[in-house]
Design a protein around this motif. Structure first.
Motif, PDB file in Angstrom:
ATOM      1  N   ASN A   1     -26.824   4.000 -16.014  1.00 29.98           N
ATOM      2  CA  ASN A   1     -26.555   5.176 -15.191  1.00 29.98           C
ATOM      3  C   ASN A   1     -25.121   5.096 -14.676  1.00 29.98           C
ATOM      4  OD1 ASN A   1     -26.381   7.162 -13.237  1.00 29.98           O
ATOM      5  ND2 ASN A   1     -28.266   6.609 -12.175  1.00 29.98           N
ATOM      6  N   CYS A   2     -24.218   5.801 -15.344  1.00 27.12           N
ATOM      7  CA  CYS A   2     -22.819   5.913 -14.931  1.00 27.12           C
ATOM      8  C   CYS A   2     -22.515   7.365 -14.582  1.00 27.12           C
ATOM      9  CB  CYS A   2     -21.882   5.435 -16.034  1.00 27.12           C
ATOM     10  SG  CYS A   2     -22.110   3.720 -16.538  1.00 27.12           S
TER      11      CYS A   2
ATOM     12  N   VAL B   1     -32.988  -0.665 -16.764  1.00 27.13           N
ATOM     13  CA  VAL B   1     -32.136   0.420 -16.276  1.00 27.13           C
ATOM     14  C   VAL B   1     -31.017  -0.200 -15.435  1.00 27.13           C
ATOM     15  CG1 VAL B   1     -31.995   2.508 -14.866  1.00 27.13           C
ATOM     16  CG2 VAL B   1     -34.030   2.077 -16.271  1.00 27.13           C
ATOM     17  N   TRP B   2     -29.795   0.077 -15.851  1.00 26.45           N
ATOM     18  CA  TRP B   2     -28.615  -0.493 -15.214  1.00 26.45           C
ATOM     19  C   TRP B   2     -27.843   0.608 -14.506  1.00 26.45           C
ATOM     20  CZ3 TRP B   2     -28.050  -5.823 -16.085  1.00 26.45           C
ATOM     21  CH2 TRP B   2     -28.888  -6.351 -17.076  1.00 26.45           C
ATOM     22  N   VAL B   3     -27.101   0.214 -13.468  1.00 26.72           N
ATOM     23  CA  VAL B   3     -26.385   1.200 -12.663  1.00 26.72           C
ATOM     24  C   VAL B   3     -24.933   0.763 -12.492  1.00 26.72           C
ATOM     25  CG1 VAL B   3     -26.276   2.395 -10.428  1.00 26.72           C
ATOM     26  CG2 VAL B   3     -28.499   1.770 -11.397  1.00 26.72           C
ATOM     27  N   ALA B   4     -24.026   1.727 -12.641  1.00 28.80           N
ATOM     28  CA  ALA B   4     -22.616   1.544 -12.279  1.00 28.80           C
ATOM     29  C   ALA B   4     -22.146   2.889 -11.741  1.00 28.80           C
ATOM     30  CB  ALA B   4     -21.788   1.092 -13.474  1.00 28.80           C
ATOM     31  N   ALA B   5     -22.253   3.069 -10.431  1.00 30.70           N
ATOM     32  CA  ALA B   5     -21.993   4.395  -9.844  1.00 30.70           C
ATOM     33  C   ALA B   5     -21.649   4.233  -8.366  1.00 30.70           C
ATOM     34  CB  ALA B   5     -23.217   5.301 -10.003  1.00 30.70           C
ATOM     35  N   GLY B   6     -21.130   5.321  -7.782  1.00 24.16           N
ATOM     36  CA  GLY B   6     -20.853   5.342  -6.345  1.00 24.16           C
ATOM     37  C   GLY B   6     -19.625   4.539  -5.980  1.00 24.16           C
TER      38      GLY B   6
ATOM     39  N   GLY C   1     -16.992  -2.643 -15.447  1.00 22.98           N
ATOM     40  CA  GLY C   1     -17.519  -2.502 -16.801  1.00 22.98           C
ATOM     41  C   GLY C   1     -17.672  -3.835 -17.492  1.00 22.98           C
ATOM     42  N   MET C   2     -16.690  -4.696 -17.287  1.00 20.63           N
ATOM     43  CA  MET C   2     -16.756  -6.031 -17.891  1.00 20.63           C
ATOM     44  C   MET C   2     -17.928  -6.832 -17.323  1.00 20.63           C
ATOM     45  SD  MET C   2     -16.020  -9.443 -16.955  1.00 20.63           S
ATOM     46  CE  MET C   2     -14.626  -9.462 -15.808  1.00 20.63           C
ATOM     47  N   ALA C   3     -18.071  -6.824 -15.987  1.00 18.76           N
ATOM     48  CA  ALA C   3     -19.130  -7.609 -15.353  1.00 18.76           C
ATOM     49  C   ALA C   3     -20.513  -7.112 -15.766  1.00 18.76           C
ATOM     50  CB  ALA C   3     -18.975  -7.549 -13.829  1.00 18.76           C
ATOM     51  N   LEU C   4     -20.694  -5.790 -15.793  1.00 21.52           N
ATOM     52  CA  LEU C   4     -22.002  -5.255 -16.160  1.00 21.52           C
ATOM     53  C   LEU C   4     -22.321  -5.552 -17.621  1.00 21.52           C
ATOM     54  CD1 LEU C   4     -24.370  -3.611 -14.943  1.00 21.52           C
ATOM     55  CD2 LEU C   4     -23.400  -1.616 -16.091  1.00 21.52           C
ATOM     56  N   ALA C   5     -21.351  -5.390 -18.497  1.00 26.61           N
ATOM     57  CA  ALA C   5     -21.585  -5.658 -19.913  1.00 26.61           C
ATOM     58  C   ALA C   5     -21.963  -7.116 -20.131  1.00 26.61           C
ATOM     59  CB  ALA C   5     -20.340  -5.300 -20.725  1.00 26.61           C
TER      60      ALA C   5
ATOM     61  N   VAL D   1     -14.599   7.364 -16.043  1.00 23.13           N
ATOM     62  CA  VAL D   1     -13.925   6.111 -16.359  1.00 23.13           C
ATOM     63  C   VAL D   1     -14.908   4.938 -16.356  1.00 23.13           C
ATOM     64  CG1 VAL D   1     -13.251   5.584 -13.966  1.00 23.13           C
ATOM     65  CG2 VAL D   1     -11.845   4.756 -15.885  1.00 23.13           C
ATOM     66  N   ILE D   2     -15.962   5.009 -15.545  1.00 21.69           N
ATOM     67  CA  ILE D   2     -16.925   3.905 -15.468  1.00 21.69           C
ATOM     68  C   ILE D   2     -17.761   3.831 -16.745  1.00 21.69           C
ATOM     69  CG2 ILE D   2     -18.769   2.859 -14.128  1.00 21.69           C
ATOM     70  CD1 ILE D   2     -16.106   3.082 -12.619  1.00 21.69           C
TER      71      ILE D   2
END
Length: 816
Positions: A210-211, A346-351, A364-368, A17-18
């Motif tokens: 990195n999702c 390199v971006w991360v959205a995990a954990g 997702g909105m904030a990272l984008a 989903v991330i």
């Protein structure tokens, strides 16, 4: 055939989903050439078996905004994509079984009001009206959050994926990333192989995200990026259909480690048990796809037994599914988001710690938006990946911490609660000296730090409460020693970054708001600003030589602050070195600090030679030291820097010299209570990247006469336009209640904000808080003419307000 391109603007690794949310939001911003690679099938890692709870209230204002955005997004997705998300906002009831948990819930309800989330305190009778099936034995009260809900996890992810595809993103299943190509601080491309092994290739790209969920640590290591997380087994059961069962709110009973969700006439019971079971320590099987883990009924049985008492209908219902599936957890139970410190693309959205569904939309909105603008859209310090320390990627550390982290999600969230696992890793040179004298350690960025000192005969351990804890009087005595005599505490954990090179002065004048064209030995208190005038770092900078400076930072932000400087290095001829571990630091503070130092050193500590804001090299005992005359507690004092090899000698020398002066060893709790009396800001709470330096009351530290530093235009613009908010200090007139942070601020009876930090002011005789109050077009006198109250767990308490420090407003004591 995979038909993958050889070039892309961004490659997203992971189709849970991330990853789908990041792809959706980048596409919504107009990005083209988006490629998402999923090793197996979308949602097949952990998303597919998530519980799908969607809560609105999080631990901070911005995290709550993101959660609210998530719920709003999911409500629109079905209409946009035609994929049913199963979203329904039936509300949630959280129940307390103890007085301490009830206070936590009452404080969370007050916090919800401050954040604009509807919340209502419930009596046991009212809980029964909301949730008729509950057994009220032992229930002390609860909270109703009407906008909470639930959704279908897999369909939410598939809806996001479809929305991304509709805007041109390419999503490819059954393709595994096998490596990342790097040049310097950038990834240049992604190597991949098809699931059947028949195809492979390389995608050159500008960005990688990195999702990868529970594979995130291993994917990070491909690029030398630190992504500390550990999979744990996560259990729930689903009953057979229960006759006559209507729709119900989500029910949480954290004292029994349980949550309950009604779904299609069945009940789901999930658990966050106190001692969790890490999984996948030897690697996750390559074939893993929609997999379940072996049942462990013995592990789950205590939760089920309590649940059958709490919801008697469960005892009569048959179990349709006993599910055990993995989820990934981080060392501090906050997810990882943002630009990796080690790399520049390199971006991360995990954990996501079992809250991925309720977090995915906002994350997702904030990272984008961050990727689009090249800077954070707002403060995400709670989850910023740069908060993680390199050692926290150690596998043994992660496994041990994971046994505790999962259970802490539903444990009592007492103020000052310390982790008990994976401790003792980073120790200052004074560690054993402090333990031998009664230190009770806390943890900060992995460092063991003395938080308070136990008296003779007193157990050196915390007894947690929302009221006065067992160390309250100890901290008060330490506070008095600093205010009235002399105290000493260990500051070795604070970050120390050496900035050195021919362009060191010019570089710092570019990256920081202060003036660093100062003589050797001068100390500058300063901020690093972003282009909006927000505060990225709050530091002191000491000029050590013509070409070298020492930047001292909070321990938790050392990596972030060094990374900020590195990313703004440009063509300046300068290098950065983390020298934190090379020196021990003892703060000697109080009216008699000068007297103590004169006993152990031939140095001249007078105002003529060593005025406030200067440093000098001195002899100390039979060794050497460097003393910085600065303070974070608002008293006369020095920070004594000693090389690690001489630290023990320095400590023993000072302790012996201070014996007949009643020198008192002090801890971090004292430091925080003294600093808040003095109105000193705490980075990460009172000041963040979205708080303008002028509205924070720190304009004195910004020197706009110098040209071309980052944030200068924003500071000048704000001076012209006027302030929208001001940082205000508050003191409760009732000496009994305690403040921590996020308590609502009421101005003339209306909520206008919340406290960014709070502690007890032992000298001022009441709890002290700090927070921003809207003041557009108002003078200071108009702002202070109002009446103020602070909402403490639902009770409004009168508060005095001040723009100047309530303690020593003219700083006469620090300059004595």
């Amino acid at each position: 055939m995979t038909n993958l391109p050889t070039q892309a603007r961004v490659v997203i690794i992971g189709g849970g989903v991330i990853g789908c949310s990041v792809a959706y939001h980048l596409a919504k911003l107009g990005w083209s050439d988006i490629v998402l690679l999923e090793r197996k099938q979308l949602t097949s890692g952990t998303t597919w078996h998530a519980a799908g709870l969607i809560g609105q209230l999080r631990a901070s204002s911005n995290m709550t905004k993101l959660a609210r955005y998530t719920a709003e997004l999911y409500a629109k997705l079905e209409e946009e994509t035609g994929v049913a998300t199963g979203l329904r906002q039936g509300g949630s009831v959280s129940v307390a079984l103890t007085s301490e948990r009830l206070e936590e819930l009452m404080r969370s309800a007050a916090m919800a009001r401050a954040f604009g989330v509807p919340a209502e305190e419930l009596s046991p009778t009212e809980i029964k009206e909301k949730y008729e099936h509950i057994n009220l034995d032992g229930v002390t009260g609860g909270v109703w959050l009407p906008t909470d809900g639930q959704g279908d996890p897999a369909n939410i992810a598939l809806a996001l994926a479809k929305g991304a595809r509709q805007r041109g993103a390419q999503i490819q299943e059954r393709v595994k990333v096998t490596g990342l190509s790097c040049e310097g601080r950038r990834v240049t491309g992604v190597d991949w192989v098809s699931d059947d092994g028949h195809e492979n290739g390389h995608i050159a790209c500008d960005h990688v995200v990195n999702c990868a969920g529970m594979w995130g640590r291993e994917v990070g290591r491909m690029a030398g990026v630190n992504v500390p997380l550990q999979a744990c087994e996560h259990f729930y059961i689903v009953t057979e259909p229960i006759e006559g069962l209507d729709r119900l709110p989500v029910l949480r009973v954290p004292d029994e480690c349980a949550y309950y969700k009604e779904d299609a006439g069945k009940m789901m019971l999930g658990a966050f048990e106190p001692v969790a079971k890490p999984w996948g320590m030897d690697g996750i099987p390559d074939s893993f796809e929609f997999d379940q883990l072996p049942e462990d009924f013995d592990h789950f049985e205590p939760i089920l037994e309590a649940a059958c008492n709490r919801l008697p209908m469960l005892a009569e219902a048959g179990i349709h599914t006993f599910f055990n599936g993995p989820e990934s957890f981080t060392p501090d139970d906050a997810y990882h988001l943002g630009l990796a410190p080690e790399m520049d693309n390199v971006w991360v959205a995990a954990g996501f710690n079992s809250i991925g569904i309720q977090s995915a939309g906002g994350a997702g909105m904030a990272l984008a938006q961050w990727m689009e603008d090249g800077q954070k859209p707002f403060d995400v310090g709670d989850v910023d990946i740069s908060r993680m320390q390199p050692f926290q990627n150690n596998r043994s550390y992660l496994v041990e911490r994971a046994t505790e982290a999962l259970g802490l999600l539903y444990a009592d969230h007492f103020p000052f609660r310390q982790k008990t696992t994976a401790r003792g890793i980073r120790r200052s040179p004074f560690h054993q000296h402090l333990l031998d004298r009664g230190a009770v350690m806390g943890e900060g960025a992995g460092w063991e730090r003395a938080n308070w000192f136990a008296n003779d005969g007193q157990a050196p351990e915390y007894e947690y409460s929302w009221k006065r804890q067992n160390w309250f009087d100890n901290a008060a005595a330490e506070h008095r020693a600093i205010r009235e005599n002399v105290g000493m505490y260990d500051m070795s954990s604070f970050g120390k970054i050496r900035v050195e090179g021919p362009d060191a002065e010019a570089f710092l004048n570019h990256v920081g708001g202060g003036d660093y064209s100062v003589p050797v030995g001068k100390i500058v208190y300063t901020q690093f600003l972003n282009p909006m005038g927000g505060i990225e770092a709050d530091v002191t900078v000491t000029r050590l030589s013509e070409t070298a400076y020492l930047v001292v930072t909070p321990s938790a932000t050392r990596l972030a602050d060094q990374t900020w400087m590195m990313r703004h290095k440009g063509d300046f001829n300068v290098v950065f070195t983390d020298v934190t571990a090379g020196e021990g630091v003892l703060a000697v503070m109080g009216p008699n600090a000068r007297k103590l130092l004169q006993r152990v050193s031939t140095g001249d500590f007078s105002n003529d030679v060593n005025p406030f804001g200067t440093a000098q090299e001195v002899e100390l005992g039979m060794g050497l030291a460097r003393v910085h005359r600065v303070t974070y507690v608002g008293e006369l004092g020095w920070e004594v820097y000693v090389s690690a090899d001489m630290a023990g000698h320095a400590f023993e020398t000072l302790i012996e010299a201070g014996r007949d002066m009643d020198l008192k060893l002090c801890g971090m709790h004292m430091m925080d209570s003294c600093r808040i009396e003095k109105g000193f800001r705490h980075f990460g709470h009172d000041i963040t990247c979205e708080d303008h330096v002028l509205e924070a009351g720190l304009g004195f530290a910004v020197k706009t006469a110098k040209p071309d530093f980052i944030g200068r235009d924003a500071v000048l613009r704000k001076k012209e336009e006027g302030l929208n908010n001001r940082m205000v200090q508050f003191r409760l007139t009732d000496p009994e209640p305690l403040l921590y942070h996020h308590e609502p601020i009421l101005r003339d009876g209306e909520i206008v904000g919340y406290l960014s930090s709070g502690n007890y002011g032992h000298h001022l005789g009441g709890a002290i808080g700090m927070g921003y109050v809207p003041c557009k077009g108002e003078s200071v006198s108009e702002l202070l003419a109002s009446s103020y109250e602070i909402d403490v767990a639902g009770v409004r308490v009168e508060a005095e307000a001040s723009m100047r420090p309530m303690y020593d407003p003219k700083a006469e004591r620090t300059k004595a």
